[in-house]
Scaffold this active site. Structure first.
Site, mmCIF file in Angstrom:
data_model
loop_
_atom_site.group_PDB
_atom_site.id
_atom_site.type_symbol
_atom_site.label_atom_id
_atom_site.label_comp_id
_atom_site.label_asym_id
_atom_site.label_seq_id
_atom_site.Cartn_x
_atom_site.Cartn_y
_atom_site.Cartn_z
ATOM 1 N N ARG A 30 0.839 -1.167 -0.037
ATOM 2 C CA ARG A 30 -0.071 -0.083 -0.047
ATOM 3 C C ARG A 30 0.789 1.153 0.099
ATOM 4 N NH1 ARG A 30 -1.838 0.846 4.444
ATOM 5 N NH2 ARG A 30 -1.207 -1.210 5.444
ATOM 6 N N TYR A 158 -2.106 -3.697 -6.637
ATOM 7 C CA TYR A 158 -1.937 -4.348 -5.508
ATOM 8 C C TYR A 158 -2.675 -4.127 -4.370
ATOM 9 C CZ TYR A 158 1.205 -7.254 -2.260
ATOM 10 O OH TYR A 158 1.833 -8.343 -1.593
ATOM 11 N N GLY A 160 -4.428 -3.802 -0.864
ATOM 12 C CA GLY A 160 -5.304 -2.662 -0.345
ATOM 13 C C GLY A 160 -5.176 -1.373 -1.346
ATOM 14 N N LYS A 167 -9.515 -2.363 2.536
ATOM 15 C CA LYS A 167 -9.159 -1.093 3.093
ATOM 16 C C LYS A 167 -10.127 0.036 2.753
ATOM 17 C CE LYS A 167 -5.986 -3.742 4.891
ATOM 18 N NZ LYS A 167 -5.965 -4.289 6.274
ATOM 19 N N HIS A 187 -10.068 -2.665 12.266
ATOM 20 C CA HIS A 187 -9.136 -3.208 11.602
ATOM 21 C C HIS A 187 -9.010 -4.251 12.427
ATOM 22 C CE1 HIS A 187 -4.967 -2.938 9.848
ATOM 23 N NE2 HIS A 187 -5.345 -3.857 9.342
ATOM 24 N N SER A 209 -1.051 -3.805 10.100
ATOM 25 C CA SER A 209 -0.923 -4.584 9.334
ATOM 26 C C SER A 209 0.506 -5.243 9.547
ATOM 27 C CB SER A 209 -0.870 -3.857 7.958
ATOM 28 O OG SER A 209 -2.086 -3.236 7.469
ATOM 29 N N ALA A 210 0.521 -6.789 9.119
ATOM 30 C CA ALA A 210 1.819 -7.568 9.391
ATOM 31 C C ALA A 210 2.552 -7.667 10.817
ATOM 32 C CB ALA A 210 2.865 -7.121 8.149
ATOM 33 N N CYS A 211 1.482 -7.644 11.775
ATOM 34 C CA CYS A 211 1.810 -7.993 13.148
ATOM 35 C C CYS A 211 1.231 -9.154 13.820
ATOM 36 C CB CYS A 211 1.319 -6.650 14.033
ATOM 37 S SG CYS A 211 2.238 -5.218 13.613
ATOM 38 N N THR A 214 -3.399 -12.677 11.333
ATOM 39 C CA THR A 214 -3.671 -14.230 10.772
ATOM 40 C C THR A 214 -3.340 -15.080 11.584
ATOM 41 O OG1 THR A 214 -3.560 -13.201 8.704
ATOM 42 C CG2 THR A 214 -3.608 -15.366 8.709
ATOM 43 N N ASP A 236 -8.944 -9.821 9.755
ATOM 44 C CA ASP A 236 -8.523 -8.359 9.315
ATOM 45 C C ASP A 236 -9.547 -7.340 9.479
ATOM 46 O OD1 ASP A 236 -6.303 -6.843 8.260
ATOM 47 O OD2 ASP A 236 -7.524 -6.640 6.376
ATOM 48 N N ARG A 327 2.111 -12.125 -0.485
ATOM 49 C CA ARG A 327 0.764 -12.521 0.295
ATOM 50 C C ARG A 327 0.362 -13.608 -0.151
ATOM 51 N NH1 ARG A 327 -1.406 -8.764 3.986
ATOM 52 N NH2 ARG A 327 0.049 -7.030 4.172
ATOM 53 N N ARG A 358 3.529 -3.340 17.858
ATOM 54 C CA ARG A 358 4.803 -4.155 17.748
ATOM 55 C C ARG A 358 5.695 -2.979 18.574
ATOM 56 N NH1 ARG A 358 7.250 -7.580 13.962
ATOM 57 N NH2 ARG A 358 5.426 -7.996 12.751
#
Ligand code: SAT
Ligand code: MN
Length: 546
Positions: A30, A158, A160, A167, A187, A209-211, A214, A236, A327, A358
């Site tokens: 993004r 790509y 989002g 998003k 989120h 995102s990416a923490c 999932t 998400d 992804r 994080r």
């Protein structure tokens, strides 16, 4: 798409129905600096969003869109966000010239007839216009027009930026609708945690995102938690509303997972591995000579002849074989732990809300808020180190309230006020917590094992949400008594536990200064309640220090 090499066929024996997509190397995450909220009044977008006047935005993009689809196929994609037949679901329609976007939307949403049937003769759908344009970052824009519920996106294919359901619609535009209609678009992942008596407790959790959302959504409990099971409702996005019973209820508007591949493997997330091995798109991962997808953390050494995410022969000196933001796009229904509630039109009742960032230092493993308003303060004052999910520097601390900094479609101070107003309507509000799985020691090693072991923290959270469990009152909130955490089978030293569970008071004062600076940029629009929360924490900290 295979014929035009937009997709490469993966090994159909091992990965039936799976394809690899390589995006343009300039288009891999993004682009927040090219994402705009277009309101008449700049103040309605607020200081944390990029703003452009609607007429200017149209003027900028109309020439870029003109003729951009010439010679391409334009797809008209109706999609439903949320369970079929639910009054809380919403319809969107995306026009796009990217077949990859169409294939992705087919996995990520309930696409096609189910959407047009839900829409019926109503005109209440969110329109989105998307073109790849020429993929030049100089001519890349993601424009949101909240008044018309409209999104215009050009120049990116790509994630989002291009799957406008995610998003753009389900967070930024839906957030504006939610504020007007009295609900929340967040989120957040949604999970149900079943205990050995069969009772299921639902919680939501917001992380940037990416923490690891999932991974948390598909958690497998360790041996010490035999009889517990985690049910995945969403990984998400959560749409939250106040039920007739005064509790908070959640639906997952999506139908698929767009998860970060690197770090996903049979040890860290076997459920994700068992989900993505069929009918899935893999984007910007590496490929073995047998046409198997490969990425760092998949659990095998890089095999000889590995092809990297850009299609080049890989060798160790080239760095990562898969892009750090590569992804998988995979149907939620294929997840071994998917909850039947995914399709339940009324959603699930939420007992606890978790805010997580994080943070290498400072933030303890877990603590609870004193009440709803203090909980909103915990969300509003979140900070997190940046990841590869957005372009820009990685590992830099930034304020990321409710993990919504890049996804709030209106003034974030008004968003805080809306959270406070929601609390006043909840007669049985969920308990609110902060967690941090990412504390490191002085050598940079993680103090907490994370992954499946996070159930130990969830267990305390669930007991606290029922009014059980033991907490210690501190200036920053309620911390668990060490003896009240189930740590059976975990080899953590007392020193490590103390480090994980005690607030660092001198460092916390500096943190409050930063939070205050963040709040100040909203001026008089910042809710007084949250300013008071901050000064309360400061007063209590100083009292402890004295
Ligand atoms: O690229 S997306 O915005 O869809 C993924 C993410 O940032 O979480
Ligand atoms: Mn996300």
């Amino acid at each position: 798409m295979v014929r035009s090499r937009t997709l490469l066929e993966l090994n159909q024996q091992a990965y039936p129905g799976c394809f690899l997509h390589r995006s343009n190397p300039n288009d891999v995450a993004r682009t927040e600096h090219l994402t705009f909220i277009c309101t008449e009044d700049r103040e309605d977008a607020g200081p944390t969003n990029n703003w452009m006047a609607p007429a200017d935005a149209r003027g900028r993009l109309e020439p870029l869109f003109r003729g951009s689809m010439r010679g391409r196929t334009m797809y008209v994609v109706p999609y439903l966000m949320g369970p079929a037949g639910s009054p809380f679901s919403r319809v969107g329609v995306e026009l796009t010239d990217s077949p990859y976007v169409v294939a992705s939307l087919r996995v990520m949403t309930r696409m096609g007839r189910v959407a047009t049937e839900q829409l019926g003769t109503s005109e209440m759908f969110a329109p989105g216009l998307h073109s790849l344009g020429d993929l030049d970052p100089e001519r890349r824009f993601i424009m949101h027009f909240p008044r018309e519920r409209l999104v215009w996106s050009i120049g990116s294919g790509y994630g989002g930026n291009a799957l406008l359901s995610k998003k753009c619609f389900a967070l930024r535009i839906a957030g504006v609708m939610a504020r007007e209609e009295g609900w929340l678009a967040e989120h957040m992942l949604i999970v149900g945690i079943e205990d050995p008596t069969g009772r299921i407790t639902y919680v939501t959790a917001a992380f940037p995102s990416a923490c690891g959302k999932t991974n948390l959504a598909m958690l497998i409990p360790p041996a010490a938690f035999e009889g517990y099971k985690v049910w995945t409702v969403g990984d998400d996005i959560a749409w939250l509303r106040v039920g007739d019973d005064g509790r908070l209820w959640a639906i997952n508007p999506e139908a698929g997972f767009f998860g970060v591949a690197p770090g996903t493997g049979p040890k860290s997330n076997p459920n994700a591995m068992a989900t993505l091995d069929r009918n899935s798109l893999l984007t910007n991962v590496a490929m073995t000579p047998d046409r198997l997808p490969w990425w760092e953390g998949i659990g095998t050494e890089p095999p000889p002849g590995l092809i990297d995410w850009q299609g080049r022969a890989w060798s160790a000196k080239n760095g990562k074989a898969a892009h750090p933001n590569s992804r998988f796009t995979t149907p939620a229904k294929q997840c071994p732990t998917i909850s039947p509630a995914l399709d339940d039109p009324k959603g699930v009742p939420i007992s606890a809300i978790i805010f997580g960032g994080r943070r290498a230092r400072l933030t303890p493993l877990v603590y609870q808020s004193r009440d709803w308003e203090h909980g909103v303060f915990l969300g509003a004052s979140m900070g997190s180190e940046t990841t590869a999910a957005a372009t820009g520097a990685v590992g830099v601390l930034r304020r990321d309230p409710m993990a919504m900094l890049p996804f709030c479609g209106y003034n974030t101070a008004d968003y805080f006020a809306h959270w406070l107003a929601m609390g006043r309507r909840l007669t049985h509000p969920p308990a609110i917590f902060t967690v941090n799985w990412f504390r490191t020691d002085s050598d940079g090693k993680f103090l907490w094992p994370g992954f499946g072991e996070n159930i130990r923290v969830l267990d305390w959270i669930i007991r606290r949400s029922r009014g059980e469990g033991i907490a210690i009152t501190t200036p920053i909130g309620l911390l668990p008594a060490v003896r009240d955490l189930n740590l059976e089978g975990l080899a953590l030293t007392d020193k490590t536990l103390a480090e994980l569970l005690s607030p660092d008071i001198p460092a916390w004062n500096a943190e409050l200064d930063e939070q205050e600076r963040f709040f100040k940029q909203f001026g008089s629009r910042m809710p007084q309640g949250l300013i008071n929360q901050l000064s309360d924490v400061r007063t209590q900290l100083n009292r402890v220090a004295d």
